[in-house]
Motif scaffolding. Structure first.
Motif, PDB file in Angstrom:
ATOM      1  N   ASP A 112       7.767   6.123  10.939  1.00 40.33           N
ATOM      2  CA  ASP A 112       6.421   6.217  11.480  1.00 40.33           C
ATOM      3  C   ASP A 112       5.508   5.667  10.388  1.00 40.33           C
ATOM      4  N   PRO A 113       4.765   4.589  10.668  1.00 37.75           N
ATOM      5  CA  PRO A 113       4.000   3.937   9.600  1.00 37.75           C
ATOM      6  C   PRO A 113       2.917   4.801   8.959  1.00 37.75           C
ATOM      7  N   ILE A 114       2.523   5.872   9.616  1.00 33.97           N
ATOM      8  CA  ILE A 114       1.503   6.743   9.034  1.00 33.97           C
ATOM      9  C   ILE A 114       2.145   7.943   8.338  1.00 33.97           C
ATOM     10  N   LYS A 115       3.142   8.545   8.950  1.00 34.05           N
ATOM     11  CA  LYS A 115       3.746   9.760   8.396  1.00 34.05           C
ATOM     12  C   LYS A 115       4.760   9.494   7.284  1.00 34.05           C
ATOM     13  N   ASP A 116       5.402   8.331   7.310  1.00 31.51           N
ATOM     14  CA  ASP A 116       6.531   8.099   6.413  1.00 31.51           C
ATOM     15  C   ASP A 116       6.242   7.182   5.232  1.00 31.51           C
ATOM     16  N   LEU A 117       5.016   6.718   5.097  1.00 31.56           N
ATOM     17  CA  LEU A 117       4.702   5.808   3.994  1.00 31.56           C
ATOM     18  C   LEU A 117       3.434   6.237   3.260  1.00 31.56           C
ATOM     19  N   THR A 118       3.389   5.882   1.986  1.00 29.74           N
ATOM     20  CA  THR A 118       2.178   5.997   1.184  1.00 29.74           C
ATOM     21  C   THR A 118       1.702   4.580   0.907  1.00 29.74           C
ATOM     22  N   TYR A 119       0.454   4.287   1.199  1.00 32.52           N
ATOM     23  CA  TYR A 119      -0.081   2.940   0.996  1.00 32.52           C
ATOM     24  C   TYR A 119      -0.766   2.846  -0.365  1.00 32.52           C
ATOM     25  N   ILE A 120      -0.296   1.915  -1.177  1.00 29.05           N
ATOM     26  CA  ILE A 120      -0.709   1.828  -2.580  1.00 29.05           C
ATOM     27  C   ILE A 120      -1.846   0.835  -2.779  1.00 29.05           C
ATOM     28  N   ALA A 121      -1.691  -0.366  -2.259  1.00 28.87           N
ATOM     29  CA  ALA A 121      -2.744  -1.385  -2.374  1.00 28.87           C
ATOM     30  C   ALA A 121      -2.326  -2.606  -1.569  1.00 28.87           C
ATOM     31  N   ALA A 122      -3.316  -3.362  -1.095  1.00 26.57           N
ATOM     32  CA  ALA A 122      -3.069  -4.669  -0.491  1.00 26.57           C
ATOM     33  C   ALA A 122      -3.544  -5.710  -1.488  1.00 26.57           C
ATOM     34  N   PHE A 123      -2.902  -6.872  -1.492  1.00 29.93           N
ATOM     35  CA  PHE A 123      -3.224  -7.846  -2.537  1.00 29.93           C
ATOM     36  C   PHE A 123      -3.382  -9.280  -2.042  1.00 29.93           C
ATOM     37  N   SER A 124      -2.999  -9.587  -0.814  1.00 34.09           N
ATOM     38  CA  SER A 124      -3.144 -10.951  -0.320  1.00 34.09           C
ATOM     39  C   SER A 124      -3.215 -10.955   1.195  1.00 34.09           C
ATOM     40  N   THR A 125      -3.537 -12.104   1.762  1.00 33.74           N
ATOM     41  CA  THR A 125      -3.571 -12.232   3.214  1.00 33.74           C
ATOM     42  C   THR A 125      -3.156 -13.638   3.613  1.00 33.74           C
ATOM     43  N   TYR A 126      -2.419 -13.721   4.711  1.00 34.00           N
ATOM     44  CA  TYR A 126      -2.003 -15.011   5.247  1.00 34.00           C
ATOM     45  C   TYR A 126      -3.013 -15.471   6.304  1.00 34.00           C
ATOM     46  N   ASP A 127      -2.960 -16.767   6.592  1.00 34.63           N
ATOM     47  CA  ASP A 127      -3.820 -17.322   7.639  1.00 34.63           C
ATOM     48  C   ASP A 127      -2.953 -17.974   8.707  1.00 34.63           C
ATOM     49  N   PHE A 128      -3.420 -17.914   9.953  1.00 35.08           N
ATOM     50  CA  PHE A 128      -2.699 -18.514  11.065  1.00 35.08           C
ATOM     51  C   PHE A 128      -3.432 -19.778  11.505  1.00 35.08           C
ATOM     52  N   ALA A 129      -2.670 -20.879  11.539  1.00 32.62           N
ATOM     53  CA  ALA A 129      -3.257 -22.189  11.789  1.00 32.62           C
ATOM     54  C   ALA A 129      -2.741 -22.787  13.102  1.00 32.62           C
ATOM     55  N   PHE A 130      -3.670 -23.153  13.990  1.00 31.08           N
ATOM     56  CA  PHE A 130      -3.329 -23.835  15.247  1.00 31.08           C
ATOM     57  C   PHE A 130      -3.097 -25.304  14.907  1.00 31.08           C
ATOM     58  N   THR A 131      -1.845 -25.740  15.033  1.00 31.78           N
ATOM     59  CA  THR A 131      -1.427 -27.025  14.476  1.00 31.78           C
ATOM     60  C   THR A 131      -0.836 -27.942  15.537  1.00 31.78           C
ATOM     61  N   VAL A 132      -1.175 -29.222  15.438  1.00 24.79           N
ATOM     62  CA  VAL A 132      -0.600 -30.241  16.320  1.00 24.79           C
ATOM     63  C   VAL A 132      -0.095 -31.384  15.462  1.00 24.79           C
TER      64      VAL A 132
END
Length: 322
Positions: A112-132
């Motif tokens: 369970d992502p809320i009950k079973d984990l401790t969140y420490i920090a986020a550090f990056s993010t990906y981007d989604f590109a519509f590509t042709v």
């Protein structure tokens, strides 16, 4: 008898005190041995490279080696699965991609992502590109949308998997713009790019892996589902700029098992911040055009709770529309 009872009570109190002191000391000198970081993707990929750079930077800050263990599969949720049975001592951690909040709505999961984990920090993010492909008749995102509306279902698009963030981006756009598209999942971005360049697909929704081919002029990125124009896509409009309010965040963070002591969480959070200032980490992200995005443990935990709640509606929408 009274003195004996008092003696027993005092001994118990002393034992508890020693035990508590032992726990406190164990936490205060953390880490005093190597840490394992689970990267829930195959070795050699973008996330693996970034995860290893993070491990190196955090290791410098903590004064301990951080060993990377690759565990691909289950849509990036293998690390979250492991946290269920991991001792909360800070010596076994996992990367936590945003997909772990979606997976429980798709199939039965161990965690369970809320009950079973401790969140420490986020550090990056990906981007989604519509590509042709570079020779596509679609010069803008508006061209693509017009075609899709005029030819219902004829617009096919690829992603690296069903219910991936890539698919989420197209589904949200199709819902906002009012068109239907045909989803063709591939096993990887590399396979999707090959099909796109071979003329077997009209559109592919890709992550930052597309950047080298974009720079080489082999593909055209019509828009990204980012909140602002990423530096790597500085000449490309966001979907919002193109006229549709579609933003698909995809932060990557660090998590541990539930019950991780607060002082360990803070040490790890500080180590993530330190790693983000390390030249090797900065270079690793820069090579793939991945953006830094920091959330401390408090903000990241709040993000996790909010995202898990919202994913249910999103998955239901995707099931109805795709």
């Amino acid at each position: 008898m009274k003195k004996f009872a008092q003696s027993v009570v005092m001994s118990a109190v002393f034992a508890l005190g020693v035990g508590a002191t032992g726990v406190a000391n164990a936490q205060s000198d953390y880490p005093n041995k190597p840490i394992t970081l689970i990267v829930p993707y195959a070795a050699g990929g973008t996330t693996d490279i970034i995860g290893r750079a993070l491990a190196e930077g955090m290791g410098k800050a903590l004064g301990q080696t951080i060993v990377v263990e690759n565990k691909p599969g289950a849509a990036g949720s293998m690390g979250a699965n492991e946290m269920v049975s991991t001792k909360p001592d800070g010596y076994r951690l996992a990367l936590t991609p945003v997909g772990i909040f979606r997976q429980p709505y798709l199939q039965k999961t161990r965690y369970d992502p809320i009950k079973d984990l401790t969140y420490i920090a986020a550090f990056s993010t990906y981007d989604f590109a519509f590509t042709v492909a570079a020779d596509s008749s679609f010069k803008t995102l508006e061209d693509m949308v017009k075609y899709a509306k005029a030819n219902p279902g004829d617009l096919d698009f690829s992603t690296p998997g069903q219910y991936s963030g890539n698919q989420v981006a197209m589904v949200q756009l199709s819902n906002a713009a009012g068109f239907k598209a045909t989803h063709i999942p591939f096993k990887s971005d590399a396979e999707a790019i090959t099909a796109l360049l071979g003329g077997h697909l009209k559109v592919s929704v890709l992550t930052n892996v597309v950047i080298p081919m974009m720079q080489a002029g082999k593909v055209r990125v019509l828009a990204t589902a980012a909140d602002v124009r990423p530096e790597a896509f500085a000449d490309v409009p966001t979907v919002t700029e193109a006229g549709w309010p579609v933003v698909v965040p995809s932060p990557l963070g660090l998590g541990g098992p539930a019950g991780l002591p607060q002082d360990i969480v803070q040490k790890l959070d500080d180590a993530v911040k330190s790693a983000m200032e390390d030249p090797a980490f900065i270079n690793a992200l820069g090579q793939y055009g991945v953006r830094m995005q920091y959330m401390n443990h408090t903000d990241y935990a709040a993000f996790a709770k909010k995202t898990f709640a919202s994913e249910k509606d999103l998955v239901q929408s995707m099931g109805l529309n795709q």
